[in-house]
Write a protein that holds these residues in place. Structure first.
Motif, mmCIF file in Angstrom:
data_model
loop_
_atom_site.group_PDB
_atom_site.id
_atom_site.type_symbol
_atom_site.label_atom_id
_atom_site.label_comp_id
_atom_site.label_asym_id
_atom_site.label_seq_id
_atom_site.Cartn_x
_atom_site.Cartn_y
_atom_site.Cartn_z
ATOM 1 N N LYS A 184 0.832 -1.113 -0.100
ATOM 2 C CA LYS A 184 -0.106 0.046 0.048
ATOM 3 C C LYS A 184 0.641 1.140 -0.015
ATOM 4 C CE LYS A 184 -3.682 -2.142 2.404
ATOM 5 N NZ LYS A 184 -4.606 -2.302 3.604
ATOM 6 N N ILE A 185 1.922 1.116 0.752
ATOM 7 C CA ILE A 185 2.764 2.463 0.826
ATOM 8 C C ILE A 185 3.252 2.622 -0.544
ATOM 9 C CG2 ILE A 185 5.047 3.182 1.684
ATOM 10 C CD1 ILE A 185 4.492 1.936 4.230
ATOM 11 N N ALA A 186 3.844 1.670 -1.228
ATOM 12 C CA ALA A 186 4.101 1.924 -2.882
ATOM 13 C C ALA A 186 3.225 2.337 -3.691
ATOM 14 C CB ALA A 186 4.844 0.202 -3.181
ATOM 15 N N ARG A 187 1.810 2.076 -3.452
ATOM 16 C CA ARG A 187 0.778 2.677 -4.204
ATOM 17 C C ARG A 187 0.706 4.010 -3.896
ATOM 18 N NH1 ARG A 187 -3.942 -1.090 -2.872
ATOM 19 N NH2 ARG A 187 -5.222 0.652 -4.059
ATOM 20 N N VAL A 188 0.707 4.427 -2.833
ATOM 21 C CA VAL A 188 0.624 5.950 -2.058
ATOM 22 C C VAL A 188 2.020 6.537 -2.853
ATOM 23 C CG1 VAL A 188 0.828 7.347 -0.128
ATOM 24 C CG2 VAL A 188 -0.559 5.234 -0.055
ATOM 25 N N GLN A 189 2.880 6.123 -2.987
ATOM 26 C CA GLN A 189 4.108 6.860 -3.622
ATOM 27 C C GLN A 189 4.084 6.943 -5.042
ATOM 28 O OE1 GLN A 189 7.330 4.753 -1.711
ATOM 29 N NE2 GLN A 189 7.049 5.718 0.337
ATOM 30 N N ALA A 190 3.022 6.439 -5.573
ATOM 31 C CA ALA A 190 2.816 6.656 -7.024
ATOM 32 C C ALA A 190 3.379 7.989 -7.652
ATOM 33 C CB ALA A 190 1.496 6.242 -7.777
ATOM 34 N N GLN A 191 3.988 7.906 -8.769
ATOM 35 C CA GLN A 191 4.407 9.252 -9.311
ATOM 36 C C GLN A 191 3.373 10.138 -9.833
ATOM 37 O OE1 GLN A 191 6.879 8.617 -12.789
ATOM 38 N NE2 GLN A 191 7.398 10.847 -12.957
ATOM 39 N N LEU A 192 3.504 11.539 -9.465
ATOM 40 C CA LEU A 192 2.166 12.406 -9.878
ATOM 41 C C LEU A 192 2.636 13.348 -10.746
ATOM 42 C CD1 LEU A 192 -0.574 13.700 -9.736
ATOM 43 C CD2 LEU A 192 0.183 14.470 -7.299
ATOM 44 N N ALA A 193 2.349 13.722 -11.786
ATOM 45 C CA ALA A 193 2.941 14.935 -12.662
ATOM 46 C C ALA A 193 1.832 15.948 -12.566
ATOM 47 C CB ALA A 193 2.824 14.203 -14.074
ATOM 48 N N GLY A 194 2.436 17.126 -12.222
ATOM 49 C CA GLY A 194 1.363 18.283 -11.794
ATOM 50 C C GLY A 194 0.849 18.165 -10.493
ATOM 51 N N TRP A 195 -0.512 18.529 -10.646
ATOM 52 C CA TRP A 195 -1.174 18.676 -9.385
ATOM 53 C C TRP A 195 -2.482 17.685 -9.439
ATOM 54 C CZ3 TRP A 195 -5.876 20.354 -10.721
ATOM 55 C CH2 TRP A 195 -6.107 21.085 -11.871
ATOM 56 N N HIS A 196 -2.954 17.469 -8.213
ATOM 57 C CA HIS A 196 -4.283 16.575 -8.203
ATOM 58 C C HIS A 196 -5.131 17.060 -7.094
ATOM 59 C CE1 HIS A 196 -5.984 12.685 -9.315
ATOM 60 N NE2 HIS A 196 -6.553 12.698 -7.908
ATOM 61 N N THR A 197 -6.320 17.118 -7.293
ATOM 62 C CA THR A 197 -7.378 17.737 -6.542
ATOM 63 C C THR A 197 -8.273 16.483 -5.897
ATOM 64 O OG1 THR A 197 -8.525 18.257 -8.116
ATOM 65 C CG2 THR A 197 -7.305 20.219 -7.491
ATOM 66 N N ILE A 198 -8.519 16.580 -4.681
ATOM 67 C CA ILE A 198 -9.317 15.569 -4.012
ATOM 68 C C ILE A 198 -10.337 16.430 -3.207
ATOM 69 C CG2 ILE A 198 -9.302 13.501 -2.462
ATOM 70 C CD1 ILE A 198 -6.368 13.436 -2.997
ATOM 71 N N THR A 199 -11.602 15.876 -3.267
ATOM 72 C CA THR A 199 -12.787 16.531 -2.646
ATOM 73 C C THR A 199 -13.339 15.229 -1.854
ATOM 74 O OG1 THR A 199 -12.994 18.387 -4.275
ATOM 75 C CG2 THR A 199 -14.812 17.672 -2.748
ATOM 76 N N VAL A 200 -13.502 15.664 -0.463
ATOM 77 C CA VAL A 200 -14.299 15.002 0.392
ATOM 78 C C VAL A 200 -15.769 15.587 0.731
ATOM 79 C CG1 VAL A 200 -14.319 13.804 2.701
ATOM 80 C CG2 VAL A 200 -11.991 14.138 1.524
ATOM 81 N N ALA A 201 -16.889 14.751 0.414
ATOM 82 C CA ALA A 201 -18.071 15.321 0.635
ATOM 83 C C ALA A 201 -18.962 14.405 1.054
ATOM 84 C CB ALA A 201 -18.346 16.038 -1.112
ATOM 85 N N SER A 202 -20.312 14.963 1.523
ATOM 86 C CA SER A 202 -21.444 14.093 1.920
ATOM 87 C C SER A 202 -22.466 15.091 2.255
ATOM 88 C CB SER A 202 -21.127 13.539 2.939
ATOM 89 O OG SER A 202 -22.172 12.746 3.417
ATOM 90 N N MET A 203 -23.875 14.636 1.793
ATOM 91 C CA MET A 203 -24.832 15.532 2.092
ATOM 92 C C MET A 203 -25.218 15.634 3.583
ATOM 93 S SD MET A 203 -28.019 14.843 -0.539
ATOM 94 C CE MET A 203 -27.901 15.421 -2.244
ATOM 95 N N LYS A 204 -24.943 14.653 4.388
ATOM 96 C CA LYS A 204 -25.033 14.678 5.869
ATOM 97 C C LYS A 204 -24.085 15.437 6.536
ATOM 98 C CE LYS A 204 -26.196 11.417 9.542
ATOM 99 N NZ LYS A 204 -27.014 12.322 10.320
ATOM 100 N N ALA A 426 -6.517 4.330 6.911
ATOM 101 C CA ALA A 426 -6.160 5.475 6.348
ATOM 102 C C ALA A 426 -5.090 5.324 5.235
ATOM 103 C CB ALA A 426 -5.492 6.358 7.470
ATOM 104 N N LEU A 427 -4.132 4.433 5.506
ATOM 105 C CA LEU A 427 -3.376 4.012 4.231
ATOM 106 C C LEU A 427 -4.033 3.441 3.141
ATOM 107 C CD1 LEU A 427 -0.095 4.145 3.612
ATOM 108 C CD2 LEU A 427 -0.090 1.906 4.506
ATOM 109 N N SER A 428 -4.965 2.548 3.270
ATOM 110 C CA SER A 428 -5.770 2.111 2.093
ATOM 111 C C SER A 428 -6.427 3.023 1.483
ATOM 112 C CB SER A 428 -6.505 0.868 2.824
ATOM 113 O OG SER A 428 -5.988 -0.114 3.442
ATOM 114 N N LEU A 429 -7.079 4.125 2.315
ATOM 115 C CA LEU A 429 -7.760 5.139 1.421
ATOM 116 C C LEU A 429 -6.873 5.786 0.767
ATOM 117 C CD1 LEU A 429 -10.287 6.923 1.315
ATOM 118 C CD2 LEU A 429 -9.559 7.901 3.259
ATOM 119 N N GLY A 430 -5.547 6.266 1.118
ATOM 120 C CA GLY A 430 -4.679 6.894 0.358
ATOM 121 C C GLY A 430 -4.260 6.096 -0.824
ATOM 122 N N ALA A 431 -3.997 4.945 -0.800
ATOM 123 C CA ALA A 431 -3.878 3.976 -1.937
ATOM 124 C C ALA A 431 -4.501 4.145 -2.797
ATOM 125 C CB ALA A 431 -3.425 2.646 -1.303
ATOM 126 N N TYR A 432 -5.830 4.037 -2.534
ATOM 127 C CA TYR A 432 -7.030 4.010 -3.604
ATOM 128 C C TYR A 432 -7.085 5.537 -4.276
ATOM 129 C CZ TYR A 432 -8.908 -0.434 -2.323
ATOM 130 O OH TYR A 432 -9.385 -1.947 -1.922
#
Length: 458
Positions: A184-204, A426-432
């Motif tokens: 999972k740590i290896a997946r979290v460390q995947a190469q990223l070119a540029g920038w990436h936006t993540i939004t955490v949302a819910s109606m409740k 938390a690590l699994s969430l970051g890996a996905y």
């Protein structure tokens, strides 16, 4: 005395007195010249023979005379003249690979190169050596070729204790749990070119959006070398900074909006952010009278500046999906995290959030979304596996955040104080989430009334 038909008597030549007259006549008769003595004179006559003699080079070590014939008989044979005028056979060709020059009319072309060096149809003798050189060249002197395979060093449980006590002489290898964590740590460390936006949302509201945003930000920042920032976009006095820092902050996103013209470097923007471990935090405005003014346009201005200095931007959205800042966040989102719970209201509100997104043209975000289920509230009457299966069929992945006493306090979140299961979640969430860093997101069609076309999502 009987005659012997002209043949030499069978007795001795000197002892027979009857043959003395015949012996004297034979000795006084002139003897014809041998063929080898008459041929050079014949070749020397005439200009053609002279030119032929001049063209043939005399190479040292090679005989120009033809090979000697059979031994001459003392009595001349009638066919001696024809033997003398017969042309000499050409000398035998030199053995392949020798440097000798063959005499003859073809020797005008100069020294002959051995066949194995001049024949283009014959494979070169060095072809095999070249292949062997490529197989044994320096390219194969890699880590895998030179270093013996060794098990990874365990650091946890009895396996780590055995490795430490024996000073590495006994290596039982990694446990399945530790091997999964490293993957999972290896997946979290995947190469990223540029920038990436993540939004955490819910109606409740109150379902755990801020907690999930904090855990995701800490997990990504801990294992990556690039810059990660968490933005609190809740217009209702969000608590992200309180959960990550544990103390009030002097500057908020409202101060950054008022001074955007002064931001020219990372040092300038660092005044408005705070550090939680390796995670940068940009707090929301705590004054309710001013927080409502944080709208779609201002959100885009803030994220436009953050993209210049940070690789990953995590947005903790407010309650609901229809406020102005939330619209700007969805337009810029590359990965969506929906927060729910394994309860009736928590599961239904999360599912209705997906329905609303699909109804407003965000099908792409829904299919690639990750659902995080906050399991701090649960009931034995709820079939949790049915909730997980429901969201797994609609989204890309589902992660369960287990109950943790450290999170239940609602205070400052620190990774080292979390249970191992919570840290793994938390690590699994970051890996996905990191699995989408290399995805090529297609652009949505432009929505009338939006501040920017969907192509701004990248």
């Amino acid at each position: 005395m009987t005659q012997n038909n002209g043949k030499v008597p069978s007795g001795s030549w000197a002892d027979d007195p009857a043959l003395a007259p015949w012996r004297a006549q034979t000795a006084s008769a002139p003897r014809p010249a041998p063929p080898s003595e008459t041929r050079p004179a014949a070749r020397a006559e005439g200009p053609r023979a002279q030119r032929q003699e001049q063209r043939i080079p005399r190479t040292p070590g090679v005989a120009s005379e033809p090979p000697a014939g059979p031994a001459r008989s003392p009595v001349p044979a009638p066919a001696a003249a024809s033997v003398a005028t017969a042309p000499a056979p050409p000398p035998a060709a030199a053995a392949p690979g020798s440097s000798a020059v063959v005499a003859g009319p073809w020797s005008e072309l100069g020294p002959q190169v051995p066949l194995e060096r001049t024949d283009p149809l014959r494979p070169a003798a060095s072809a095999g050596r070249g292949l062997a050189h490529s197989e044994g060249s320096a390219d194969v002197l890699s880590y895998q070729q030179l270093v013996r395979s060794r098990r990874d060093r365990p650091t946890e449980g009895w396996r780590g204790a055995v490795y430490t006590l024996t000073r590495g002489r006994l290596n039982p290898g990694l446990s399945p749990a530790e091997a999964d964590r490293r993957q999972k740590i290896a997946r979290v460390q995947a190469q990223l070119a540029g920038w990436h936006t993540i939004t955490v949302a819910s109606m409740k509201g109150g379902i755990g959006k801020t907690t999930v945003s904090a855990l995701l930000g800490l997990a990504l920042a801990e294992h990556r070398g690039d810059r990660v920032v968490a933005l609190d976009a809740n217009p209702d006095a969000g608590t992200l900074a309180d959960r990550l820092l544990g103390h009030p902050v002097p500057y908020t996103v409202r101060d950054l909006v008022n001074n955007l013209h002064t931001i020219g470097s990372l040092t300038d923007i660092a005044r408005y952010t705070n550090l939680a471990g390796r995670l940068q935090v940009l707090a929301s405005e705590q004054d309710p009278a001013m927080s409502e003014s944080f709208n779609n346009i201002e959100y885009e201005q803030v994220t436009g500046v953050l993209k210049r200095f940070y690789n990953i931007i995590i947005t903790d959205s407010g309650t609901g999906l229809i406020h102005s800042a939330m619209h700007g966040a969805l337009e810029a989102t590359k990965t969506l995290v929906i927060v729910g719970a394994p309860t009736v209201d928590g599961g239904s509100r999360a599912s209705k959030t997906l329905d609303w997104l699909k109804a407003h043209g965000y099908d792409e975000l829904v299919s690639g979304a990750v659902v995080a289920l906050s399991c701090d509230r649960f009931s034995r009457d709820i079939d949790r596996s049915a909730v997980v299966d429901h969201f797994a069929a609609r989204c890309r992945a589902v992660v369960e955040i287990p109950e943790d006493p450290h999170l239940a306090t609602g205070g400052h979140i620190q990774l080292e104080h979390l249970r191992e299961r919570t840290r793994d979640a938390a690590l699994s969430l970051g890996a996905y989430v990191a699995d989408q860093f290399s995805w090529n997101h297609p652009a949505r069609p432009y929505v009338p009334g939006s501040a920017q076309p969907a192509g701004g999502r990248g």
